[in-house]
Motif scaffolding. Sequence first.
Motif, PDB file in Angstrom:
ATOM      1  N   GLU A 228       0.835  -1.208   0.000  1.00  0.00           N
ATOM      2  CA  GLU A 228       0.000   0.000   0.000  1.00  0.00           C
ATOM      3  C   GLU A 228       0.863   1.249   0.000  1.00  0.00           C
ATOM      4  OE1 GLU A 228      -3.400   0.576   2.535  1.00  0.00           O
ATOM      5  OE2 GLU A 228      -3.748  -1.592   2.598  1.00  0.00           O
ATOM      6  N   GLU A 229       1.910   1.238   0.803  1.00  0.00           N
ATOM      7  CA  GLU A 229       2.819   2.379   0.878  1.00  0.00           C
ATOM      8  C   GLU A 229       3.526   2.608  -0.463  1.00  0.00           C
ATOM      9  OE1 GLU A 229       7.025   3.272   3.081  1.00  0.00           O
ATOM     10  OE2 GLU A 229       5.443   2.329   4.293  1.00  0.00           O
TER      11      GLU A 229
ATOM     12  N   GLU B 134       1.035   3.838  -3.112  1.00  0.00           N
ATOM     13  CA  GLU B 134       0.701   5.234  -2.838  1.00  0.00           C
ATOM     14  C   GLU B 134       1.819   6.161  -3.320  1.00  0.00           C
ATOM     15  OE1 GLU B 134       0.282   8.001   1.095  1.00  0.00           O
ATOM     16  OE2 GLU B 134      -0.767   6.069   1.127  1.00  0.00           O
ATOM     17  N   LYS B 135       3.063   5.754  -3.093  1.00  0.00           N
ATOM     18  CA  LYS B 135       4.222   6.550  -3.535  1.00  0.00           C
ATOM     19  C   LYS B 135       4.230   6.695  -5.054  1.00  0.00           C
ATOM     20  CE  LYS B 135       9.232   6.548  -3.722  1.00  0.00           C
ATOM     21  NZ  LYS B 135      10.430   5.737  -3.587  1.00  0.00           N
TER      22      LYS B 135
ATOM     23  N   GLY C  96       1.621   6.714  -6.910  1.00  0.00           N
ATOM     24  CA  GLY C  96       0.439   7.439  -7.351  1.00  0.00           C
ATOM     25  C   GLY C  96      -0.583   6.559  -8.053  1.00  0.00           C
TER      26      GLY C  96
ATOM     27  N   PRO D 280      -3.926   4.192  -7.763  1.00  0.00           N
ATOM     28  CA  PRO D 280      -5.031   3.912  -6.847  1.00  0.00           C
ATOM     29  C   PRO D 280      -5.083   2.428  -6.466  1.00  0.00           C
ATOM     30  CG  PRO D 280      -5.840   4.788  -8.952  1.00  0.00           C
ATOM     31  CD  PRO D 280      -4.364   4.650  -9.062  1.00  0.00           C
ATOM     32  N   MET D 281      -5.358   2.148  -5.226  1.00  0.00           N
ATOM     33  CA  MET D 281      -5.404   0.771  -4.734  1.00  0.00           C
ATOM     34  C   MET D 281      -6.519  -0.048  -5.386  1.00  0.00           C
ATOM     35  SD  MET D 281      -2.951   0.011  -2.781  1.00  0.00           S
ATOM     36  CE  MET D 281      -3.565  -1.564  -2.275  1.00  0.00           C
TER      37      MET D 281
END
Length: 138
Positions: free
Chosen positions: A50-51, A54-55, A57, A59-60
């Motif tokens: 997840e980290e 997110e880095k 950019g 979307p999960m």
Amino acid sequence: MNDLAPPVPVVDPKRPPTAVLWTGRVLSVLVTLLFLMSAVGKFFVSPQMEEGVEKLGIPMDIMVPLGILEATIALIYFVPQTAVLGAILLTGYMGGTIITHWRVGDNFVFNIIIGVVVWLGIFLRDRRLWDLLPWRRV
């Protein structure tokens, strides 16, 4: 006339030498396993993933469809009859990973190496590709 002479082996000009063929097969299997492991990792999201996502950019909510896409392309690459199409699709996929990592300042050299190994594996397996490269013969 010597009827006891061993038969001359017939060499298929469309088939690479055995060692080259097996090297290509091994590289292709390793690439396929790498992409399948990456795809499976997208189905089981960890806090570290997840980290990282997110880095970058990303979307999960696209992780599962991205994993399905990655696994599908890897399997297309693995099947000998569709391997060239798979290599083309993996090249496009790797282009996306390269630009994604480059955009955020990450190291993307590993992604380039994977793309080269994708084509090296299929190039060593399929002698028809040898004629496509404009190499001079001595």
